[in-house]
Design a protein around this motif. Sequence first.
Motif, mmCIF file in Angstrom:
data_model
loop_
_atom_site.group_PDB
_atom_site.id
_atom_site.type_symbol
_atom_site.label_atom_id
_atom_site.label_comp_id
_atom_site.label_asym_id
_atom_site.label_seq_id
_atom_site.Cartn_x
_atom_site.Cartn_y
_atom_site.Cartn_z
ATOM 1 N N THR A 1 0.474 -3.904 0.234
ATOM 2 C CA THR A 1 1.872 -4.309 0.066
ATOM 3 C C THR A 1 2.645 -4.215 1.386
ATOM 4 N N GLY A 2 1.929 -4.041 2.484
ATOM 5 C CA GLY A 2 2.571 -3.765 3.755
ATOM 6 C C GLY A 2 2.740 -4.925 4.704
ATOM 7 N N ASN A 3 2.662 -6.156 4.229
ATOM 8 C CA ASN A 3 2.883 -7.304 5.107
ATOM 9 C C ASN A 3 4.384 -7.422 5.355
ATOM 10 N N THR A 4 4.790 -7.195 6.581
ATOM 11 C CA THR A 4 6.219 -7.258 6.933
ATOM 12 C C THR A 4 6.636 -8.654 7.404
ATOM 13 N N TYR B 1 -1.410 -4.289 15.869
ATOM 14 C CA TYR B 1 -1.548 -2.975 15.229
ATOM 15 C C TYR B 1 -0.227 -2.437 14.696
ATOM 16 N N ARG B 2 0.869 -2.763 15.336
ATOM 17 C CA ARG B 2 2.179 -2.262 14.924
ATOM 18 C C ARG B 2 2.938 -3.230 14.014
ATOM 19 N N ALA B 3 2.373 -4.385 13.730
ATOM 20 C CA ALA B 3 3.091 -5.419 12.994
ATOM 21 C C ALA B 3 3.088 -5.216 11.477
ATOM 22 N N TYR B 4 2.264 -4.333 10.976
ATOM 23 C CA TYR B 4 2.145 -4.213 9.525
ATOM 24 C C TYR B 4 2.260 -2.755 9.073
ATOM 25 N N GLU B 5 2.663 -2.598 7.825
ATOM 26 C CA GLU B 5 2.682 -1.275 7.205
ATOM 27 C C GLU B 5 1.344 -1.025 6.522
ATOM 28 N N ARG B 6 1.019 0.218 6.365
ATOM 29 C CA ARG B 6 -0.237 0.597 5.717
ATOM 30 C C ARG B 6 -0.056 0.785 4.208
ATOM 31 N N SER B 7 1.082 0.413 3.684
ATOM 32 C CA SER B 7 1.419 0.604 2.281
ATOM 33 C C SER B 7 0.498 -0.206 1.368
ATOM 34 N N HIS B 8 0.125 0.411 0.264
ATOM 35 C CA HIS B 8 -0.708 -0.253 -0.735
ATOM 36 C C HIS B 8 -0.501 0.429 -2.089
ATOM 37 N N GLU B 9 -1.022 -0.192 -3.125
ATOM 38 C CA GLU B 9 -0.924 0.364 -4.461
ATOM 39 C C GLU B 9 -2.310 0.411 -5.080
ATOM 40 N N VAL B 10 -2.568 1.482 -5.819
ATOM 41 C CA VAL B 10 -3.807 1.632 -6.567
ATOM 42 C C VAL B 10 -3.419 1.554 -8.038
ATOM 43 N N ALA B 11 -4.002 0.598 -8.749
ATOM 44 C CA ALA B 11 -3.630 0.396 -10.146
ATOM 45 C C ALA B 11 -4.872 0.253 -11.016
ATOM 46 N N VAL C 1 1.046 5.007 -5.352
ATOM 47 C CA VAL C 1 1.453 4.351 -4.106
ATOM 48 C C VAL C 1 0.766 5.070 -2.953
ATOM 49 N N GLY C 2 0.120 4.292 -2.109
ATOM 50 C CA GLY C 2 -0.650 4.863 -1.030
ATOM 51 C C GLY C 2 -0.273 4.300 0.321
ATOM 52 N N SER C 3 -0.775 4.966 1.340
ATOM 53 C CA SER C 3 -0.604 4.555 2.723
ATOM 54 C C SER C 3 -1.709 5.244 3.510
ATOM 55 N N SER C 4 -1.693 5.098 4.801
ATOM 56 C CA SER C 4 -2.620 5.873 5.616
ATOM 57 C C SER C 4 -1.940 7.197 5.982
ATOM 58 N N ASP D 1 2.893 6.048 5.861
ATOM 59 C CA ASP D 1 4.133 6.516 5.245
ATOM 60 C C ASP D 1 3.895 7.904 4.662
ATOM 61 N N PRO D 2 4.574 8.925 5.182
ATOM 62 C CA PRO D 2 4.336 10.288 4.704
ATOM 63 C C PRO D 2 4.789 10.538 3.272
#
Length: 158
Positions: free
Chosen positions: A14-17, A24-34, A42-45, A52-53
């Motif tokens: 879900t991290g396409n900005t 490397y800096r253009a996108y978020e590491r955000s994702h969802e596990v469903a 909700v996950g990230s690296s 995202d902490p």
Amino acid sequence: MSRQHTYTLAVTWTGNTGAGTANYRAYERSHEVAAEGLPTIVGSSDPLFRGDPSRWNPEQLLLAALSQCHLLSYLHLCAVNKVVVTAYVDEPVGTMVEGAGDGRFTEAELRPRVVVTEPGMVEKAIALHADANRACFIANSVNFPVHHRPEVTVATAD
């Protein structure tokens, strides 16, 4: 008799900005596990890797899976061995070593604090952690050692 179990879920980035992975800096590491019928995770690296902490990272989820599996195996073994557990809290620690472009967990330590109802159960309650480790599907699936440092106490009357 061997039985096969299959688990399914969806991991959606879900991290396409707007620029995708243009750099490397253009996108978020955000994702969802469903998974069907379950709340979304909700996950990230890890924040060390631009994550995202406020979201769970895969390393935390791996450690959680080890701890959960051990808990469930342990409670089963306690029940069938007549060890009455009234409380269980684990604060596990996992160690990951990052190399040149890769990384891996080198060990995990589970630190369950268990409360039983009678002093005569303490020794068996401690011993059952080794059996639970052998029974844990997740511990049997990882390629690093899973150590245990359990503490068992007896419930006090209020």
